[in-house]
Design an enzyme around this catalytic site. Structure first.
Site, PDB file in Angstrom:
ATOM      1  N   ASP A  38      -5.833   3.879  22.338  1.00 15.19           N
ATOM      2  CA  ASP A  38      -6.449   2.577  22.582  1.00 15.19           C
ATOM      3  C   ASP A  38      -7.106   2.082  21.289  1.00 15.19           C
ATOM      4  O   ASP A  38      -7.459   2.877  20.420  1.00 15.19           O
ATOM      5  CB  ASP A  38      -7.557   2.696  23.640  1.00 15.19           C
ATOM      6  CG  ASP A  38      -7.003   2.872  25.055  1.00 15.19           C
ATOM      7  OD1 ASP A  38      -5.806   2.622  25.280  1.00 15.19           O
ATOM      8  OD2 ASP A  38      -7.799   3.257  25.931  1.00 15.19           O
TER       9      ASP A  38
ATOM     10  N   ALA B 171     -11.027  -6.660  23.677  1.00 13.39           N
ATOM     11  CA  ALA B 171     -12.088  -6.622  24.690  1.00 13.39           C
ATOM     12  C   ALA B 171     -13.493  -6.453  24.118  1.00 13.39           C
ATOM     13  O   ALA B 171     -14.434  -6.261  24.868  1.00 13.39           O
ATOM     14  CB  ALA B 171     -11.794  -5.479  25.660  1.00 13.39           C
TER      15      ALA B 171
ATOM     16  N   LYS C 146      -9.238   7.123  23.610  1.00 11.43           N
ATOM     17  CA  LYS C 146      -9.964   6.452  22.526  1.00 11.43           C
ATOM     18  C   LYS C 146     -10.347   7.496  21.484  1.00 11.43           C
ATOM     19  O   LYS C 146     -10.831   8.572  21.847  1.00 11.43           O
ATOM     20  CB  LYS C 146     -11.208   5.764  23.080  1.00 11.43           C
ATOM     21  CG  LYS C 146     -10.843   4.602  23.998  1.00 11.43           C
ATOM     22  CD  LYS C 146     -12.033   3.833  24.478  1.00 11.43           C
ATOM     23  CE  LYS C 146     -11.609   2.607  25.266  1.00 11.43           C
ATOM     24  NZ  LYS C 146     -10.606   2.837  26.316  1.00 11.43           N
TER      25      LYS C 146
ATOM     26  N   HIS D 170      -2.967  -9.883  31.699  1.00 14.82           N
ATOM     27  CA  HIS D 170      -2.852 -10.414  33.073  1.00 14.82           C
ATOM     28  C   HIS D 170      -2.598 -11.901  33.021  1.00 14.82           C
ATOM     29  O   HIS D 170      -2.693 -12.588  34.035  1.00 14.82           O
ATOM     30  CB  HIS D 170      -4.137 -10.127  33.855  1.00 14.82           C
ATOM     31  CG  HIS D 170      -4.610  -8.722  33.665  1.00 14.82           C
ATOM     32  ND1 HIS D 170      -5.529  -8.374  32.712  1.00 14.82           N
ATOM     33  CD2 HIS D 170      -4.223  -7.576  34.259  1.00 14.82           C
ATOM     34  CE1 HIS D 170      -5.716  -7.068  32.735  1.00 14.82           C
ATOM     35  NE2 HIS D 170      -4.933  -6.558  33.657  1.00 14.82           N
TER      36      HIS D 170
ATOM     37  N   ARG E 212       1.251  -1.499  21.748  1.00 16.69           N
ATOM     38  CA  ARG E 212       0.827  -2.231  22.953  1.00 16.69           C
ATOM     39  C   ARG E 212       0.008  -3.440  22.462  1.00 16.69           C
ATOM     40  O   ARG E 212      -0.970  -3.273  21.729  1.00 16.69           O
ATOM     41  CB  ARG E 212      -0.069  -1.355  23.832  1.00 16.69           C
ATOM     42  CG  ARG E 212      -0.715  -2.139  24.991  1.00 16.69           C
ATOM     43  CD  ARG E 212      -2.006  -1.478  25.483  1.00 16.69           C
ATOM     44  NE  ARG E 212      -1.784  -0.284  26.247  1.00 16.69           N
ATOM     45  CZ  ARG E 212      -2.715   0.690  26.360  1.00 16.69           C
ATOM     46  NH1 ARG E 212      -3.875   0.585  25.752  1.00 16.69           N
ATOM     47  NH2 ARG E 212      -2.467   1.757  27.086  1.00 16.69           N
TER      48      ARG E 212
ATOM     49  N   ARG F 275     -15.029  -5.305  31.934  1.00 13.87           N
ATOM     50  CA  ARG F 275     -14.218  -6.050  32.935  1.00 13.87           C
ATOM     51  C   ARG F 275     -15.023  -7.229  33.508  1.00 13.87           C
ATOM     52  O   ARG F 275     -14.470  -8.285  33.772  1.00 13.87           O
ATOM     53  CB  ARG F 275     -13.772  -5.137  34.093  1.00 13.87           C
ATOM     54  CG  ARG F 275     -12.951  -3.932  33.685  1.00 13.87           C
ATOM     55  CD  ARG F 275     -11.592  -4.217  33.095  1.00 13.87           C
ATOM     56  NE  ARG F 275     -11.477  -4.670  31.750  1.00 13.87           N
ATOM     57  CZ  ARG F 275     -11.474  -3.913  30.633  1.00 13.87           C
ATOM     58  NH1 ARG F 275     -11.633  -2.629  30.698  1.00 13.87           N
ATOM     59  NH2 ARG F 275     -11.327  -4.459  29.437  1.00 13.87           N
TER      60      ARG F 275
HETATM   61  C1  LIG Z   1      -2.928  -2.049  29.942  1.00  9.57           C
HETATM   62  C2  LIG Z   1      -4.044  -2.628  29.145  1.00  9.57           C
HETATM   63  C3  LIG Z   1      -4.585  -1.887  28.111  1.00  9.57           C
HETATM   64  C4  LIG Z   1      -5.627  -2.411  27.333  1.00  9.57           C
HETATM   65  N1  LIG Z   1      -6.065  -1.721  26.230  1.00  9.57           N
HETATM   66  C5  LIG Z   1      -6.973  -2.293  25.424  1.00  9.57           C
HETATM   67  C6  LIG Z   1      -7.357  -1.680  24.190  1.00  9.57           C
HETATM   68  O1  LIG Z   1      -6.893  -0.614  23.833  1.00  9.57           O
HETATM   69  N2  LIG Z   1      -8.276  -2.323  23.418  1.00  9.57           N
HETATM   70  C7  LIG Z   1      -8.829  -3.538  23.775  1.00  9.57           C
HETATM   71  O2  LIG Z   1      -9.615  -4.091  23.011  1.00  9.57           O
HETATM   72  N3  LIG Z   1      -8.484  -4.116  24.932  1.00  9.57           N
HETATM   73  C8  LIG Z   1      -7.587  -3.539  25.761  1.00  9.57           C
HETATM   74  N4  LIG Z   1      -7.230  -4.172  26.924  1.00  9.57           N
HETATM   75  C9  LIG Z   1      -8.040  -5.306  27.427  1.00  9.57           C
HETATM   76  C10 LIG Z   1      -7.577  -6.624  26.833  1.00  9.57           C
HETATM   77  O3  LIG Z   1      -7.897  -6.669  25.463  1.00  9.57           O
HETATM   78  C11 LIG Z   1      -8.263  -7.813  27.544  1.00  9.57           C
HETATM   79  O4  LIG Z   1      -9.646  -7.720  27.392  1.00  9.57           O
HETATM   80  C12 LIG Z   1      -7.970  -7.888  29.031  1.00  9.57           C
HETATM   81  O5  LIG Z   1      -6.643  -7.559  29.303  1.00  9.57           O
HETATM   82  C13 LIG Z   1      -8.217  -9.336  29.563  1.00  9.57           C
HETATM   83  O6  LIG Z   1      -7.411 -10.237  28.897  1.00  9.57           O
HETATM   84  P1  LIG Z   1      -6.019 -10.797  29.466  1.00  9.57           P
HETATM   85  O7  LIG Z   1      -4.973 -10.509  28.473  1.00  9.57           O
HETATM   86  O8  LIG Z   1      -5.753 -10.288  30.802  1.00  9.57           O
HETATM   87  O9  LIG Z   1      -6.187 -12.372  29.426  1.00  9.57           O
HETATM   88  P2  LIG Z   1      -7.309 -13.340  29.997  1.00  9.57           P
HETATM   89  O10 LIG Z   1      -6.993 -14.672  29.436  1.00  9.57           O
HETATM   90  O11 LIG Z   1      -8.668 -12.779  29.779  1.00  9.57           O
HETATM   91  O12 LIG Z   1      -7.033 -13.319  31.554  1.00  9.57           O
HETATM   92  C14 LIG Z   1      -5.894 -13.912  32.153  1.00  9.57           C
HETATM   93  C15 LIG Z   1      -6.099 -13.903  33.642  1.00  9.57           C
HETATM   94  O13 LIG Z   1      -6.092 -12.549  34.117  1.00  9.57           O
HETATM   95  C16 LIG Z   1      -7.092 -12.345  35.105  1.00  9.57           C
HETATM   96  N5  LIG Z   1      -8.085 -11.381  34.592  1.00  9.57           N
HETATM   97  C17 LIG Z   1      -8.268 -11.006  33.313  1.00  9.57           C
HETATM   98  N6  LIG Z   1      -9.259 -10.090  33.215  1.00  9.57           N
HETATM   99  C18 LIG Z   1      -9.714  -9.928  34.477  1.00  9.57           C
HETATM  100  C19 LIG Z   1     -10.750  -9.105  35.034  1.00  9.57           C
HETATM  101  N7  LIG Z   1     -11.498  -8.302  34.303  1.00  9.57           N
HETATM  102  N8  LIG Z   1     -10.950  -9.183  36.369  1.00  9.57           N
HETATM  103  C20 LIG Z   1     -10.188  -9.990  37.153  1.00  9.57           C
HETATM  104  N9  LIG Z   1      -9.191 -10.777  36.668  1.00  9.57           N
HETATM  105  C21 LIG Z   1      -8.968 -10.741  35.353  1.00  9.57           C
HETATM  106  C22 LIG Z   1      -7.686 -13.693  35.373  1.00  9.57           C
HETATM  107  O14 LIG Z   1      -6.951 -14.288  36.436  1.00  9.57           O
HETATM  108  C23 LIG Z   1      -7.459 -14.456  34.097  1.00  9.57           C
HETATM  109  O15 LIG Z   1      -7.414 -15.830  34.280  1.00  9.57           O
HETATM  110  C24 LIG Z   1      -6.168  -3.688  27.667  1.00  9.57           C
HETATM  111  C25 LIG Z   1      -5.600  -4.437  28.695  1.00  9.57           C
HETATM  112  C26 LIG Z   1      -4.547  -3.925  29.418  1.00  9.57           C
HETATM  113  C27 LIG Z   1      -3.939  -4.768  30.482  1.00  9.57           C
END
Ligand SMILES: Cc1cc2nc3c(=O)[nH]c(=O)nc-3n(C[C@H](O)[C@H](O)[C@H](O)COP(=O)(O)OP(=O)(O)OC[C@H]3O[C@@H](n4cnc5c(N)ncnc54)[C@H](O)[C@@H]3O)c2cc1C
Length: 317
Positions: free
Chosen positions: A130, A186, A96, A237, A181, A299
């Protein structure tokens, strides 16, 4: 509402001081954080490598507010790159810019990043920047574009689909062949600049990923070779988003190694395995370090079930 409160708590010093005193919280965070030390993080990464995953190591510690701290972060990241090289570990780094000083000294931050990129280049490795809160977005993109224009190709950036401006950012970045990416985002953002409904964030995610895949198909983008990821990186995810992306890429004839799927350490491990078994490159984002509080609370904010699990254990104790 709950998400907003948690994201506020992730940034509040008083909450950090209180919550990090409870020993149980550190144990709960260990689901998402690979350890306090680089040694523990490397060991977790090697275990993931053995299962066929690549890694990207994140030394936790955002919003550094002094010069010594920012320089120390850059040195620590350089040490990570050397350790990965020496131990032949399949991983790059994610950082970051507020760790490198963006919050108080733009030039220092850029210098620190350039230093890290030089080390990464000597180690044939890759650095992902990030994306943090929207207030930092302009400067983050500016520094990213500047270091790239200086000839550093081993660097990528992150775009968040909850921001309404992201389509233009993606198109601009694709114009210069940037490595992106895609994530949903978040942080807590005002409604005038960010979508608040999940379905809008998801629809925008699909649209932006489609642009990236179309670009990769039109320009025959090179496949990733593990250390250097392909230009199209999908980090979610959300299985539905993954399937839409995968199917669109298939229709356009992209090879599997022209895409990379990324997941956070400890989240949806079965889906991680499923995508790897389908033959796609899968990279796990592996955070480590003692500054785990804001990352952990973000998270919790993403999934109410995580919060209830945490609170019910806390009450039981
Ligand atoms: C590799 C990676 C790098 C990232 N880098 C950044 C970044 O640089 N800046 C930024 O703002 N965000 C970043 N994020 C976080 C991202 O923005 C989301 O906040 C986070 O990935 C949750 O959203 P989702 O896409 O999984 O979808 P969602 O709709 O939130 O989740 C889909 C499903 O995934 C599962 N899930 C999601 N989150 C969780 C959790 N915390 N615990 C358990 N299960 C969960 C649940 O089953 C949920 O139903 C990153 C995420 C990943 C995977």
């Amino acid at each position: 509402m709950l998400r907003t409160l948690l994201i506020y708590l992730s940034q509040a010093n008083w909450a950090r001081k209180m919550v990090t005193q409870w020993r149980f919280t550190r144990a709960a965070a260990s689901r998402f954080v690979a350890g306090d030390t680089l040694k523990e993080a490397l060991s977790a990464t090697m275990q993931l490598n053995a299962k066929g995953f690549w890694g990207t190591l994140d030394l936790l510690g955002e919003n550094v507010d002094n010069r010594e701290g920012a320089i120390a972060s850059a040195e620590a990241y350089s040490a990570v790159l050397h350790a990965l090289e020496n131990e032949n570990i399949k991983a790059g780094i994610s950082l970051k810019l507020t760790q490198l000083g963006l919050g108080f000294d733009y030039d220092l931050c850029q210098e620190n990043l350039i230093h890290i990129l030089e080390v990464a280049s000597a180690c044939n490795n890759f650095v992902r920047i990030d994306m943090e809160e929207s207030a930092l977005l302009e400067n983050t993109l500016r520094i990213f574009k500047r270091v790239r224009a200086m000839g550093n190709q081993n660097v990528g950036v992150v775009i968040q689909s909850y921001l309404k401006r992201s389509e233009q950012d993606v198109l601009d970045l694709l114009d210069i062949g940037a490595n992106i990416r895609m994530v949903k985002g978040a942080y807590r953002e005002p409604a005038n600049i960010a979508y608040s409904r999940k379905r809008d964030v998801d629809a925008n995610f699909d649209l932006l990923v489609r642009h990236m895949i179309d670009y990769a198909a039109l320009n025959s983008s090179s496949p990733g070779d593990g250390k250097i990821p392909p230009t199209t990186v999908i980090a979610t995810h959300d299985e539905k988003r993954i399937i839409i992306a995968r199917d669109h890429a298939r229709e356009l004839g992209l090879t599997k190694s022209q895409l990379e799927f990324q997941f956070l350490y400890g989240i949806r491990p079965n889906l991680q395995v499923k995508m790897a078994n389908e033959g796609y490159p899968v990279r796990i984002y592996i955070p480590y370090g003692t500054q785990w509080y804001p990352y952990f609370v973000r998270r919790l904010a993403e999934r109410p079930a995580n919060l209830w699990f945490f609170l019910s254990n806390l009450v039981r104790r």
